[in-house]
Design an enzyme around this catalytic site. Structure first.
Site, PDB file in Angstrom:
ATOM      1  N   GLY A 336      -2.879   8.131   7.492  1.00  9.01           N
ATOM      2  CA  GLY A 336      -1.951   7.282   6.748  1.00  9.01           C
ATOM      3  C   GLY A 336      -0.973   8.102   5.953  1.00  9.01           C
ATOM      4  O   GLY A 336      -1.079   9.335   5.843  1.00  9.01           O
ATOM      5  N   GLN A 337       0.029   7.414   5.393  1.00  9.04           N
ATOM      6  CA  GLN A 337       1.091   8.038   4.610  1.00  9.04           C
ATOM      7  C   GLN A 337       1.192   7.319   3.284  1.00  9.04           C
ATOM      8  O   GLN A 337       1.295   6.090   3.243  1.00  9.04           O
ATOM      9  CB  GLN A 337       2.427   7.948   5.356  1.00  9.04           C
ATOM     10  CG  GLN A 337       3.612   8.525   4.595  1.00  9.04           C
ATOM     11  CD  GLN A 337       3.679  10.037   4.690  1.00  9.04           C
ATOM     12  OE1 GLN A 337       3.380  10.617   5.718  1.00  9.04           O
ATOM     13  NE2 GLN A 337       4.061  10.692   3.611  1.00  9.04           N
ATOM     14  N   GLY A 341       1.893  11.873  -0.445  1.00  9.79           N
ATOM     15  CA  GLY A 341       1.619  12.761   0.660  1.00  9.79           C
ATOM     16  C   GLY A 341       0.969  12.036   1.820  1.00  9.79           C
ATOM     17  O   GLY A 341       0.923  10.810   1.864  1.00  9.79           O
ATOM     18  N   ASP A 454      -2.741   0.955  -9.456  1.00 14.67           N
ATOM     19  CA  ASP A 454      -2.197   0.689  -8.115  1.00 14.67           C
ATOM     20  C   ASP A 454      -3.254   0.050  -7.223  1.00 14.67           C
ATOM     21  O   ASP A 454      -3.445   0.466  -6.070  1.00 14.67           O
ATOM     22  CB  ASP A 454      -1.661   1.974  -7.496  1.00 14.67           C
ATOM     23  CG  ASP A 454      -0.589   1.716  -6.439  1.00 14.67           C
ATOM     24  OD1 ASP A 454      -0.053   0.594  -6.412  1.00 14.67           O
ATOM     25  OD2 ASP A 454      -0.294   2.621  -5.644  1.00 14.67           O
TER      26      ASP A 454
END
Length: 665
Positions: A336-337, A341, A454
């Site tokens: 994943g991105q 990073g 988050d």
């Protein structure tokens, strides 16, 4: 290209300036390329792919050759590097009255001005003699752009006195109508003079006749709006229109009258253009490398206090070990991105599978997020938190090593049509409860109070038993027990951020509670939350309306095919609505949330209306697109009065702008 020191940078700057100044001085002695800047528009500045600048240079070289040959030209390059597609489309166009040598001079000037917009991936410049644009999409047939088309007007009045003003306006109207009409007849270009007023209309040659007509019609209206100014210019995507009381165009010759001397001058200009442009781009590249090396050095300096500590602890991994474990960060290993990073699957020499998070030195918040990830998550352990195994901070980029979580992220399983059937109601309920327990532990079960900041579906991972683990602590914050809240810059994901945090920058545990509530509604409905709403309403709007009309079960994901305990589902949705109430005081704590979900005898109170809903939006809005200010209007009215705005005044606009890049929409 290597920039060894600031001294070499200064030398390069001086050399470039000498070449450019000499070039433009000699150019001005021989011609009038009309290089006054009418307009420069840069796109959003974002860090481009490292391969972008070389492709940009390649594209400009092709355009230079075509302008030298024809007075205009367009081209595109499309290449893939490291699985990333890079596209650059470029167009240069001199106005047709310019002789070739003047055209080349104008283009040379635009070539040295436009790179000021880098690293933006789109830009356009209008000079009084030519136009140059590059962008990431095929704009060659684009006639008008409602967002970026513009015009400018002179501040001086065109008439000598009030009595002459009506006549002057009439002359401008007639001239503009005539020159735009003539351009359509004469091949997309015309110049005209009428009673002391002069005009030029030019469409780019890539436009169709209909496109040119549309562009000039808009330009016609725009420049007439400049009256009573002595001069007006329309700067549209597909054309340029100008009127002036001064004769600015050349009606004595054009590219067809260029003599052999002019051709020699043109070749000289082209060479000088190439030298000047190469120099400017070299300077840009050298400066970018210098900044990168400087940031890297500063980042390593900031890590000095913990470098020796981790070298001596079992947290330390050698960079080479992790490089081999990920097969040198092979794209096939990429999991994943994220905003900080990329994450790769790694297999250590002992066969253990790990997840390697690759943080780049060029990331603006690199040091801050690295310290958060290491210091916060290393100090806590819980079955619903991803475990940090170690890190590497001595290689070209820093790496964080986590336990490998085999079933990927919740959003992949929840919103992927090929996987959603895997998540039956029991797995969804276990995910909700486990995530609640993990957040509750962060808020009070650890030695320090931690706010994640988050919480969202992509930051909840599912292990081999589909039990949740909260990940990504790069934005997490901790504070002392005697603190009521923190005033901080805004960072997180729109749609999950609590209204008091989004509006005032005031951070408490209740910000995580709000995010969790949104997550709960996503899990139950199988629908992504949309902060800006859609034509049929946002997720919060939809669920709240069904709750108020006692049709709450209609919101449940149809993929569950009614295979769920209705009473339990009703309770879970009610908890989600409680967590998303506008006032943080009315939201339950995460400990209370866990009890509501797990204790059958716990009495769950009735929720109030969530934020971001107002009756006008529900009944009258059809656009489906709102600004942040309009979104939070209703929330501001609902936020508890105990949250004063005194501390939020410390959140200055500069900080807000800097932190706005942290928003991961």
């Amino acid at each position: 290209m290597q920039l060894s020191s600031p001294t070499s940078s200064i030398f390069l700057i001086k050399t470039c300036l000498i070449i450019i100044i000499f070039f433009f001085f000699s150019l001005s002695m021989a011609a009038d390329p009309r290089t006054s800047e009418a307009g420069l528009l840069c796109g959003v500045r974002i860090p481009p792919d490292p391969n972008y600048i070389p492709l940009f240079v390649k594209e400009m070289e092709v355009i230079s050759q075509r302008v030298t040959a024809n007075g205009w030209g367009y081209n595109s390059v499309n290449e893939t590097h490291n699985n990333t597609r890079i596209s650059i489309y470029a167009l240069a166009h001199c106005y047709q009255d310019l002789p070739l040598q003047d055209c080349l001079g104008c283009y040379a000037f635009s070539r040295t001005r436009l790179p000021r917009c880098l690293p933006a991936v789109s830009a356009r410049i209008y000079l009084d003699g030519c136009f140059l644009r590059y962008d990431s999409y095929d704009f060659f047939n684009e006639s008008v752009d409602p967002f970026k088309d513009s015009f400018n007007c002179s501040s001086s009045v065109g008439a000598a006195n009030e009595e002459e003003l009506p006549t002057f306006k009439q002359n401008v109207f007639e001239l503009v109508d005539n020159v735009t009409a003539a351009a359509l007849i004469e091949g997309n270009y015309a110049i005209k003079g009428l009673n002391g007023v002069y005009g030029l209309a030019q469409c780019w040659r890539t436009l169709s006749k209909d496109g040119c007509r549309e562009c000039l019609a808009k330009a016609n209206r725009e420049v007439k709006g400049c009256l009573p100014s002595k001069e007006g210019r329309a700067l549209n995507a597909g054309c340029y229109l100008r009127y002036s009381t001064e004769k600015f165009y050349d009606d004595t010759n054009g590219t067809s009258t260029a003599t052999s001397e002019a051709s020699r001058t043109g070749r000289t200009v082209a060479i000088a253009t190439a030298v000047a442009t190469f120099c400017m781009l070299s300077l840009f590249a050298a400066y970018a490398i210098y900044r990168r090396l400087k940031k890297s050095k500063q980042a390593r300096k900031n890590l000095g206090p913990i470098l020796s500590l981790y070298n001596k602890s079992n947290l330390n991994f050698k960079y080479e070990t992790l490089e081999k474990a990920t097969n040198y960060f092979d794209s096939s290993r990429k999991l994943g991105q994220g905003g900080a990073g990329s994450v790769y699957k790694g297999i250590l020499s002992n066969g253990q599978m790990v997840a390697v998070k690759r943080l780049f030195f060029s990331t603006r918040q690199w040091v801050d997020e690295f310290f958060n990830e290491v210091n916060i998550i290393n100090g806590i352990q819980h079955k619903n938190l991803v475990k940090l195994l170690g890190c590497s901070i001595e290689g070209p980029e820093s790496l964080l090593v986590y336990e490998f979580v085999s079933n990927g992220s919740l959003d992949q399983n929840l919103f992927d049509k090929n996987k959603v059937s895997i998540l039956n109601w029991k797995r969804r309920f276990d995910t909700i409860v486990g995530t609640a327990e993990g957040i509750a532990f962060l808020h009070g079960g650890a030695a320090i109070r931690i706010i994640h900041r988050d919480i969202k579906s992509s930051n909840v991972l599912l292990d081999e038993n589909f039990l949740p683990k909260i990940a990504d602590f790069g934005l997490a914050r901790h504070f002392e027990a005697d603190k009521t809240h923190l005033s901080t810059g805004i960072a997180g994901t729109l749609g999950y951020m609590a209204p008091e945090y989004l509006v005032k920058g005031q951070l408490t545990e209740k910000a995580d509670v709000y995010s969790f509530g949104v997550l709960v509604l996503e899990i139950v409905t199988g629908r992504k939350n949309n902060a800006f709403g859609e034509d049929n309403g946002s997720l919060l709007q939809t669920v709240w309306k069904l709750y108020k009309t006692d049709n709450l079960l209609e919101s449940v994901d149809s993929n569950l095919k009614e295979d769920f305990p209705k009473k339990e589902v009703y309770k879970v949705i009610q908890v989600g609505l409680l967590c998303t109430q506008a006032s943080p005081v009315l939201r339950p704590s995460m400990d209370e949330v866990v009890q509501m979900l797990t204790a059958s005898e716990y009495e769950i109170p009735e929720p109030n209306q969530p934020p971001f809903i107002n009756t006008g939006l529900l009944s009258a809005t059809t656009t489906g697109s709102y600004s942040i200010n309009s979104l939070v209007t209703n929330a501001l009215n609902k936020i508890d009065a105990s949250y004063t705005s005194t501390e939020s005044s410390s959140l200055q606009s500069s900080d807000a702008q800097a932190r706005s890049q942290d928003l991961k929409v």
